[in-house]
Each structure stands twice: as structure tokens, then as C-alpha cells.
Design a protein around this motif. Sequence first.
Motif, PDB file in Angstrom:
ATOM      1  N   TRP A  19       0.618  -1.231   0.039  1.00  0.00           N
ATOM      2  CA  TRP A  19       0.054   0.143  -0.039  1.00  0.00           C
ATOM      3  C   TRP A  19       0.887   1.313  -0.070  1.00  0.00           C
ATOM      4  CZ3 TRP A  19       0.813   3.095   4.136  1.00  0.00           C
ATOM      5  CH2 TRP A  19       0.818   2.313   5.356  1.00  0.00           C
ATOM      6  N   LEU A  22       1.313   2.485  -3.441  1.00  0.00           N
ATOM      7  CA  LEU A  22       0.059   2.893  -4.078  1.00  0.00           C
ATOM      8  C   LEU A  22      -0.142   4.407  -3.686  1.00  0.00           C
ATOM      9  CD1 LEU A  22      -2.369   0.145  -3.668  1.00  0.00           C
ATOM     10  CD2 LEU A  22      -1.248   0.833  -5.719  1.00  0.00           C
ATOM     11  N   VAL A  24      -1.118   5.595  -0.508  1.00  0.00           N
ATOM     12  CA  VAL A  24      -2.246   5.570   0.195  1.00  0.00           C
ATOM     13  C   VAL A  24      -1.636   5.592   1.856  1.00  0.00           C
ATOM     14  CG1 VAL A  24      -4.150   4.975  -1.267  1.00  0.00           C
ATOM     15  CG2 VAL A  24      -3.095   3.165   0.160  1.00  0.00           C
ATOM     16  N   PRO A  25      -2.719   6.013   2.952  1.00  0.00           N
ATOM     17  CA  PRO A  25      -2.083   5.989   4.067  1.00  0.00           C
ATOM     18  C   PRO A  25      -2.360   4.629   4.927  1.00  0.00           C
ATOM     19  CG  PRO A  25      -4.221   7.069   4.105  1.00  0.00           C
ATOM     20  CD  PRO A  25      -3.845   6.900   2.690  1.00  0.00           C
ATOM     21  N   ARG A 286      -5.672   1.974  -5.840  1.00  0.00           N
ATOM     22  CA  ARG A 286      -5.752   3.007  -4.775  1.00  0.00           C
ATOM     23  C   ARG A 286      -7.341   3.255  -4.283  1.00  0.00           C
ATOM     24  NH1 ARG A 286      -1.644   5.813  -7.461  1.00  0.00           N
ATOM     25  NH2 ARG A 286      -3.121   6.768  -8.771  1.00  0.00           N
ATOM     26  N   ALA A 287      -8.010   3.276  -5.237  1.00  0.00           N
ATOM     27  CA  ALA A 287      -9.449   3.408  -5.156  1.00  0.00           C
ATOM     28  C   ALA A 287     -10.138   2.098  -4.324  1.00  0.00           C
ATOM     29  CB  ALA A 287     -10.228   3.640  -6.376  1.00  0.00           C
ATOM     30  N   CYS A 289      -8.411  -0.203  -2.561  1.00  0.00           N
ATOM     31  CA  CYS A 289      -7.821  -0.454  -1.255  1.00  0.00           C
ATOM     32  C   CYS A 289      -7.975   0.297  -0.409  1.00  0.00           C
ATOM     33  CB  CYS A 289      -6.320  -1.003  -1.511  1.00  0.00           C
ATOM     34  SG  CYS A 289      -6.161  -2.483  -2.497  1.00  0.00           S
ATOM     35  N   HIS A 290      -8.352   1.710  -0.879  1.00  0.00           N
ATOM     36  CA  HIS A 290      -8.446   2.711   0.384  1.00  0.00           C
ATOM     37  C   HIS A 290      -9.409   3.764  -0.064  1.00  0.00           C
ATOM     38  CE1 HIS A 290      -7.518   6.642   2.269  1.00  0.00           C
ATOM     39  NE2 HIS A 290      -7.225   5.972   3.274  1.00  0.00           N
ATOM     40  N   ASP A 291      -9.554   4.271  -1.084  1.00  0.00           N
ATOM     41  CA  ASP A 291     -10.209   5.651  -1.533  1.00  0.00           C
ATOM     42  C   ASP A 291     -11.589   5.311  -1.277  1.00  0.00           C
ATOM     43  OD1 ASP A 291      -7.592   6.783  -1.579  1.00  0.00           O
ATOM     44  OD2 ASP A 291      -7.686   7.141  -3.563  1.00  0.00           O
ATOM     45  N   ALA A 294     -12.931   4.673   2.164  1.00  0.00           N
ATOM     46  CA  ALA A 294     -12.791   6.236   3.143  1.00  0.00           C
ATOM     47  C   ALA A 294     -13.880   6.979   2.754  1.00  0.00           C
ATOM     48  CB  ALA A 294     -11.351   6.717   2.654  1.00  0.00           C
ATOM     49  N   ARG A 295     -14.245   7.125   1.469  1.00  0.00           N
ATOM     50  CA  ARG A 295     -15.406   8.227   1.134  1.00  0.00           C
ATOM     51  C   ARG A 295     -16.647   7.435   1.644  1.00  0.00           C
ATOM     52  NH1 ARG A 295     -14.543   7.496  -3.821  1.00  0.00           N
ATOM     53  NH2 ARG A 295     -16.424   6.064  -4.200  1.00  0.00           N
TER      54      ARG A 295
END
Length: 299
Positions: A19, A22, A24-25, A286-287, A289-291, A294-295
Motif C-alpha cells: 500500500w 500506491l 495511500v495512508p 488505490r480506489a 484498497c483505500h479511497d 474512506a469516502r
Amino acid sequence: MESVREAGSAEAAEVRRFWGGLGVPGLVDVHTHFMPERVLRKVWEYFDANGPLIGERGWPITYRHGEAERTALLREFGVRAFTAMLYPHKPGMARWLNGWAAEFAARTPDCLHTATLFPEDGAGAYVREALDAGARVFKAHVQVGGYDPADDRLDEVWGLLAEAGTPVVIHCGSGPAPGKHTGPEPIARVLARHPQLPLVIAHLGMPEYREFLDLADRYPRVHLDTTMAFTDFTEDFMPFPRALLPRLADRGDRVLLGTDFPNIPYPYLHQLRALERLDLGPAWLRAVCHDNAARLFGL
């Protein structure tokens, strides 16, 4: 022999490199299982007994550790938010499970407060109680519960969750084992009544991948999670049709990382590598695995 702790640390380093590359945090995993220990042990016993139905490999549990160790391992992986997917298999369990989940969320701030439901008298009342207590995601398991999600006793529940905008991770596909009410048709009936219901279709709806993608196309609040999809284990008996990959890429804003941790028969890293080898690009990863999560959860 390498200790469990050493093996976990080595894998965690690889997960964090994944990650980190990528940009992302961390990861957001919408499909992890935490539940009362005696219930989880029953789940593990089920996999131990029924694993051979999947094939000669069975279904070994990779992370058969205590609650504290499992939580610590997710944190070491860099999972910044996860869930406590739990589910009843009979009436009278859901409210009790919700009480346990509220306590778990209170002592585990990186766990998204999870609740569950069952078609029974009073379901609307305890779902409202869970929402009032801060539940951020619900879990429904049509196959284990053996119920029709379009049951009239759930109509109030779906309405409450649609109004609240609270996501429901729902295992409703017919894999890895079908149930009386699994498949896309019962869910299509639910969505026809409640088109704003934010469902997250677990396992990409395997093996009815195409039909659940169709529902995601039709209903803009329907998401899909990646749990066990594309792994060597699943591709061996319920492969995702490669002809559908362009559609999955187009729907990349509503695909969420899910893993089924700890109840998986391979390392956590393998799920991530399985997504990576689809070659849908770093923005998609990215979308997923995280974004996107998160949204969805306002992280």
C-alpha cells in the motif's frame, strides 16, 4: 522454526510495501470477522468440518489466533479501518451480537462499529437501537441465516438503513456454497423496493458475478467487495470471467477491499497480490484498497 510472530512481521512488511507503493495512508478492509470467541470457534469448526466440500485442500484457517493477536496483526499490516462482520443463524441472536459488537467497537477505535440483523419480530427496533448507538455498517448473511432477504419482516429494516445511508455488507451470492435464498433474484426484489439502500455485495457476488455487476450498474448505491475473489483458491472453482474485467474497471469507484480475515486459507498478502495481477492500474488499486471505503465511511 519461524515463530508465528516472526512470520506475521515478515508478511506485514510486504503488506505495508504494497500500500505504500500506491501512495495511500493504509488499507481499509470492509470484510473482516470479529465476534464472540465461542461463536468464532463454532465458525472455525464449521470450516474444519466442511472444508473438504471445497476439495481435497479443505479450508484451513490461516489466522487462528486470539482476538488481541488478530487485531494487532491487522494494525501491523497497516489496515487503518476494518469491520467486525458477525451474523446470526437463528432468531434471537442478532440483538445479543449487536451488544457484543458495540462493546468491541468501543474498545477498538479502528474497527467500524458493526451490527447485524435477522428476519424476526422486533428486528426494526434493534436495528434502530444499533443505529442510535453509532453502528456504521451492518452484516447480513443470507446463506448462513437461510432467509429470504426480501422477507416482509426485513422491509422496515431495509427502509431504516436506506434512510440512514448505512452500508450493509451482504453475503447473497451462491458461492462458495449455495443456499435456498442465495443468488441475485431475491436481492433484486429488495432493491426494487429500496433503490437507495447502500448494499455492499460480498465476494463480488460469486459465482453470479455478471448478475451482481448488472445490479451495481442499475443501482448507484450498490457496491461490491473483493473478498476472496481472484485468489488462487477461488479461481480454481469459481473463476471470475476475464471478459467482465472491463466492467469491473469501469465500476472501480464502487469496488471495496474485503478479505475475510481471519477465516482465509492463504496469507492476507495473497488477496492484495491477486488484485494487483489483474493489471487494472494503480488508480484502480488505490480506489479499491483505500479511497472508495474512506469516502463511503467518511474516514
